[in-house]
Design an enzyme around this catalytic site. Structure first.
Site, mmCIF file in Angstrom:
data_model
loop_
_atom_site.group_PDB
_atom_site.id
_atom_site.type_symbol
_atom_site.label_atom_id
_atom_site.label_comp_id
_atom_site.label_asym_id
_atom_site.label_seq_id
_atom_site.Cartn_x
_atom_site.Cartn_y
_atom_site.Cartn_z
ATOM 1 N N ASP A 64 0.808 -1.228 0.000
ATOM 2 C CA ASP A 64 0.000 0.000 0.000
ATOM 3 C C ASP A 64 0.837 1.272 0.000
ATOM 4 O O ASP A 64 0.352 2.335 -0.359
ATOM 5 C CB ASP A 64 -0.934 0.013 1.234
ATOM 6 C CG ASP A 64 -0.173 -0.199 2.548
ATOM 7 O OD1 ASP A 64 1.056 -0.355 2.518
ATOM 8 O OD2 ASP A 64 -0.822 -0.212 3.618
ATOM 9 N N HIS A 65 2.104 1.183 0.371
ATOM 10 C CA HIS A 65 2.911 2.403 0.495
ATOM 11 C C HIS A 65 3.558 2.798 -0.832
ATOM 12 O O HIS A 65 3.460 3.926 -1.274
ATOM 13 C CB HIS A 65 4.008 2.202 1.545
ATOM 14 C CG HIS A 65 3.536 2.374 2.951
ATOM 15 N ND1 HIS A 65 2.574 1.578 3.517
ATOM 16 C CD2 HIS A 65 3.889 3.269 3.915
ATOM 17 C CE1 HIS A 65 2.360 1.979 4.771
ATOM 18 N NE2 HIS A 65 3.150 2.997 5.030
ATOM 19 N N ASP A 119 4.268 -1.257 11.189
ATOM 20 C CA ASP A 119 3.809 0.079 10.842
ATOM 21 C C ASP A 119 3.260 0.707 12.123
ATOM 22 O O ASP A 119 2.530 0.058 12.872
ATOM 23 C CB ASP A 119 2.717 0.021 9.768
ATOM 24 C CG ASP A 119 2.431 1.408 9.242
ATOM 25 O OD1 ASP A 119 2.963 1.760 8.169
ATOM 26 O OD2 ASP A 119 1.707 2.159 9.916
ATOM 27 N N ARG A 379 -0.305 12.710 10.299
ATOM 28 C CA ARG A 379 0.997 13.341 10.562
ATOM 29 C C ARG A 379 1.191 14.558 9.670
ATOM 30 O O ARG A 379 0.918 14.467 8.466
ATOM 31 C CB ARG A 379 2.138 12.348 10.286
ATOM 32 C CG ARG A 379 2.208 11.299 11.346
ATOM 33 C CD ARG A 379 3.392 10.376 11.215
ATOM 34 N NE ARG A 379 3.351 9.496 12.358
ATOM 35 C CZ ARG A 379 3.646 8.208 12.340
ATOM 36 N NH1 ARG A 379 4.069 7.647 11.225
ATOM 37 N NH2 ARG A 379 3.564 7.492 13.439
ATOM 38 N N SER A 536 7.057 7.195 12.687
ATOM 39 C CA SER A 536 7.025 5.906 11.996
ATOM 40 C C SER A 536 7.781 4.789 12.715
ATOM 41 O O SER A 536 8.710 5.037 13.479
ATOM 42 C CB SER A 536 7.646 6.123 10.614
ATOM 43 O OG SER A 536 8.173 4.937 10.107
ATOM 44 N N ARG A 538 9.542 2.776 10.948
ATOM 45 C CA ARG A 538 10.537 2.332 9.951
ATOM 46 C C ARG A 538 11.877 2.021 10.613
ATOM 47 O O ARG A 538 12.532 2.892 11.171
ATOM 48 C CB ARG A 538 10.671 3.348 8.817
ATOM 49 C CG ARG A 538 11.242 4.689 9.186
ATOM 50 C CD ARG A 538 11.107 5.693 8.038
ATOM 51 N NE ARG A 538 9.716 6.064 7.846
ATOM 52 C CZ ARG A 538 9.288 7.286 7.514
ATOM 53 N NH1 ARG A 538 10.150 8.247 7.277
ATOM 54 N NH2 ARG A 538 8.001 7.538 7.372
HETATM 55 C C1 MIC Z 1 4.199 6.430 8.199
HETATM 56 O O1 MIC Z 1 3.019 6.729 8.320
HETATM 57 O O2 MIC Z 1 5.126 7.183 8.535
HETATM 58 C C2 MIC Z 1 4.544 5.073 7.610
HETATM 59 C C3 MIC Z 1 5.134 5.309 6.279
HETATM 60 O O3 MIC Z 1 3.372 4.318 7.452
HETATM 61 C C4 MIC Z 1 5.497 4.367 8.562
HETATM 62 C C5 MIC Z 1 6.053 3.110 8.050
HETATM 63 C C6 MIC Z 1 7.167 3.290 7.078
HETATM 64 O O4 MIC Z 1 7.957 4.233 7.188
HETATM 65 O O5 MIC Z 1 7.279 2.451 6.184
HETATM 66 C C7 MIC Z 1 4.902 4.074 9.944
HETATM 67 O O6 MIC Z 1 3.987 4.754 10.342
HETATM 68 O O7 MIC Z 1 5.399 3.198 10.652
HETATM 69 FE FE1 SF4 Z 2 -0.023 4.824 5.130
HETATM 70 FE FE2 SF4 Z 2 1.364 5.496 7.318
HETATM 71 FE FE3 SF4 Z 2 -0.146 7.288 6.032
HETATM 72 FE FE4 SF4 Z 2 -1.311 5.358 7.346
HETATM 73 S S1 SF4 Z 2 -0.037 6.961 8.218
HETATM 74 S S2 SF4 Z 2 -1.849 6.068 5.297
HETATM 75 S S3 SF4 Z 2 0.081 3.651 7.021
HETATM 76 S S4 SF4 Z 2 1.689 6.278 5.237
#
Ligand code: MIC
Ligand code: SF4
Length: 643
Positions: A64-65, A119, A379, A536, A538
């Site tokens: 999905d990313h 995630d 965010r 995140s 990550r």
């Molecule tokens: C995000 O919302 O920052 C992400 C992208 O979903 C991350 C995961 C990632 O960096 O792959 C998260 O929330 O953990």
């Molecule tokens: Fe995707 Fe992270 Fe954004 Fe949720 S917060 S939509 S998991 S990138």
């Protein structure tokens, strides 16, 4: 003993340790989820640990990313993920099927169970009564292989809801209120439990919106009871058999009680550049808006989208505004199409985006320079949208849709639009054809295109620290600062390449300087303020610094997931005993410690000597025996494989 919901779930999954607040416990994980951007490394590490099959009740791999697919990298990752899922027994959710948290809630989440996801918004599952926790990919890989997940036995706060949301006031406003109360820092080790008479007035997707943004407070998870509302939702998804009741015992204890009267809430916004800067929409009225994005794992349910469509129906998007809408899942998209809601959106001038993370992670749809963007996601860190000087506000779909029409912040209660009171459907459209069940493992070849690298390795912790402060940063450094996503996201499976961009937007010379210092035999150290590693999950924000030779981060405080990731990659998360020492360190300072490994191994204070100032800086390395063993081994992979 009278138990609250959190205790009920944790105690029934407890496999190691005693349930004493703040002490480490090991719990069994029933379900896991991964997404592609963290998943490739999670499965590569699963393979590197020599694991052969999953041992959970259910593990799902979502894509999905990274669905933009400029170049071959994303598609290579998708194919690797699909084949590795088939090989080891993981369910694969194809690109196009939707955002992991939305789809998991619809199709898989089960009350009373534990869910671990690579995630940080995995806690969305709390909306359906799961203890759902975000973690680094390596922790998820271990859990997939049947290993325990370790966390501190939490403090539990009860959020007691009373009253009922008024027209135009939404679940998003509830969680923005919570962010106003708890802020984005200082909540490590806390789990939230929602209760009180107001809960039964909230649908499962509304509860999920609230649980989703617990991540922004830094709490480990947020859990709702499983009641008749939950049962109706599961029935409408054709999954009534997955329902079980979940409620706290009368007289259960909590560490803190927070009361919120839903009837008294107003439409709100989180203002640039933190989800914790909360204002009422009425205070922002009239401010010009350039872009509106509706979607993400926070707000893209069927009801969110139908409400958006009803607001837009028969009206035209303001000519000064670019409106993008990303329905959260294929289920939502298909239902919108069948109900004619897509037509209403498109007729209004909305731009339809893929059912994926997209704009939320700055992967596309970046706003123009200096613009104001209203978004329904969770965010708004500086630069995350892909535009360094954009001002991103986080709002409900209702506020967003009205602003898309008026071109400015507008209190939706005064916009002259009848409130579309959309009901939850009695039956959702269930079509799992994009969900692929694991095939015959023996016949499956794992596909490894050129974008698939190896998980990087690390040496054992050095005996002495020969450190150099490579960077001094302030408070609330997010993992988006450390390891940018957006346009760089496609390098997630290629660590040497991705590592070039560590701290790119903070100090573009960081990566190169670290590699030079590493080559010269020094150990790189990062100095930070409070709440280091917000956001995140990550693990690249630890894995790539490890690759660059970072051996320690010394901070005033850390956020939970990132601290665990640092440990997993053999980087010591140290906190200052005296916070005033933070200000005495400059970039380039030599920081040494003669008994570095021994101090870490024995859980003693770590004393860093600053050669420039002559000062001895006492640091705390507050770890369990298990964590100390991981750190001294040079990380969890070494620890698990006995390297
Ligand atoms: C995000 O919302 O920052 C992400 C992208 O979903 C991350 C995961 C990632 O960096 O792959 C998260 O929330 O953990
Ligand atoms: Fe995707 Fe992270 Fe954004 Fe949720 S917060 S939509 S998991 S990138």
């Amino acid at each position: 003993m009278k138990q609250n919901i959190v205790e009920k779930i944790l105690v029934s999954h407890l496999k190691e340790g005693e349930f004493i607040k703040g002490k480490e416990i090991g719990i069994r994980i029933d379900q896991t989820l991964t997404q592609d951007a963290t998943g490739t490394m999670a499965y590569l590490q699963f393979e590197a640990m020599g694991l052969k099959e999953i041992k959970t009740d259910l593990s799902v791999s979502y894509v999905d990313h990274n669905t933009v697919q400029i170049g071959f990298e994303n598609a290579d990752d998708h194919k690797y993920l699909q084949s590795v899922a088939a090989k080891y027994g993981v369910v694969y959710s194809r690109p196009g099927n939707g955002i992991c948290h939305q789809v998991h809630l619809e199709r898989f989440g089960k009350p009373g169970t534990t869910l671990l996801g690579s995630d940080s918004h995995t806690p969305t599952g709390g909306g359906i009564g799961q203890v759902a926790i975000g973690a680094g990919g390596l922790d998820v890989a271990v859990a997939m292989g049947g290993g325990l997940f370790y966390t501190a036995a939490p403090k539990v706060y009860l959020v007691k809801l009373s009253g009922e949301l008024q027209p135009w006031v939404t679940a998003k406003d509830v969680v923005l209120k919570m962010l106003e109360i708890l802020s984005t820092k200082g909540n490590v080790g806390v789990m939230l439990e929602y209760g009180g008479p107001g809960v039964k007035k909230l649908s499962v997707p509304q509860r999920a919106t609230i649980a989703n943004m617990g991540a922004e407070m830094g709490v480990t998870c947020s859990v709702f009871p499983s009641d008749n509302v939950t049962k109706k939702f599961l029935k409408a998804q054709g999954r009534e058999a997955d329902w079980s009741e979940l409620k706290s015992d009368r007289g259960a204890k909590y560490d803190r009680v927070i009361e919120i009267d839903l009837s008294a809430l107003e439409p709100m916004a989180a203002c640039p550049h933190s989800p914790g800067i909360i204002k009422k929409i009425s205070e922002l009225e009239g401010k010009k808006v350039d872009q509106v994005c509706i979607g993400s794992c926070t707000n893209s349910s069927f009801k969110d989208m139908m409400t958006t469509a009803a607001i837009l129906k028969g009206r035209t998007v303001n000519p000064e505004v670019s409106l993008g809408i990303a329905p959260g899942s294929r289920q939502v998209l298909q239902m919108l199409a069948r109900k004619g809601a897509l037509t209403a959106m498109l007729d209004s001038g909305a731009r339809l985006l893929e059912s994926a993370c997209g704009f939320c992670i700055g992967n596309h749809f970046s706003p123009k320079s200096g613009s104001v963007s209203l978004r329904t996601n969770n965010r708004n860190f500086e630069g995350r949208s892909g535009t360094a000087d954009a001002q991103v506000y986080l709002v409900s779909p209702e506020v967003a849709a009205v602003a898309a029409l008026t071109g400015k912040f507008t209190d939706p209660r005064k916009a002259g639009i009848n409130y579309p009171a959309v009901k939850e459907p009695g039956t959702f459209l269930v079509d799992d054809s994009f969900v692929i069940k694991p095939a015959d493992a023996a016949k499956t070849e794992v596909f490894r295109g050129p974008n698939i690298g190896e998980p990087p390795s690390n040496a054992r912790m050095p005996e002495q620290l020969n450190g150099v402060a490579m960077l001094v940063v302030g408070d609330k450094i997010t993992t988006d600062h450390i390891m940018p996503a957006g346009a760089r996201l496609k390098y997630r499976s290629n660590v040497p390449k991705y590592a070039q961009f560590v701290f790119e937007n903070v100090d573009a010379t960081f990566s190169k300087r670290c590699l030079e210092s590493k080559a010269a035999g020094a150990h790189n150290v990062i100095i930070a303020g409070e709440s280091y590693g917000q956001g995140s999950s990550r693990e690249h924000a630890a894995m790539c610094p490890m690759y660059l030779g970072v051996k320690a981060v010394v901070a005033k405080s850390f956020e939970r997931i990132h601290a665990a990731n640092l440990l997993n990659f053999g980087i010591a998360p140290l906190t200052f005993k005296n916070q005033a020492d933070y200000a005495t360190i400059q970039v380039g300072d030599k920081l040494t410690c003669g008994d570095w490994r021994a101090a870490a191994a024995e859980g003693k204070p770590v004393i860093l000597k600053n050669a420039r100032t002559g000062a001895s800086i006492e640091c705390v390395c507050d770890l369990s025996a298990r964590q100390r063993a991981i750190l001294t081994a040079g990380g969890l992979l070494n620890h698990t494989t006995g390297k």
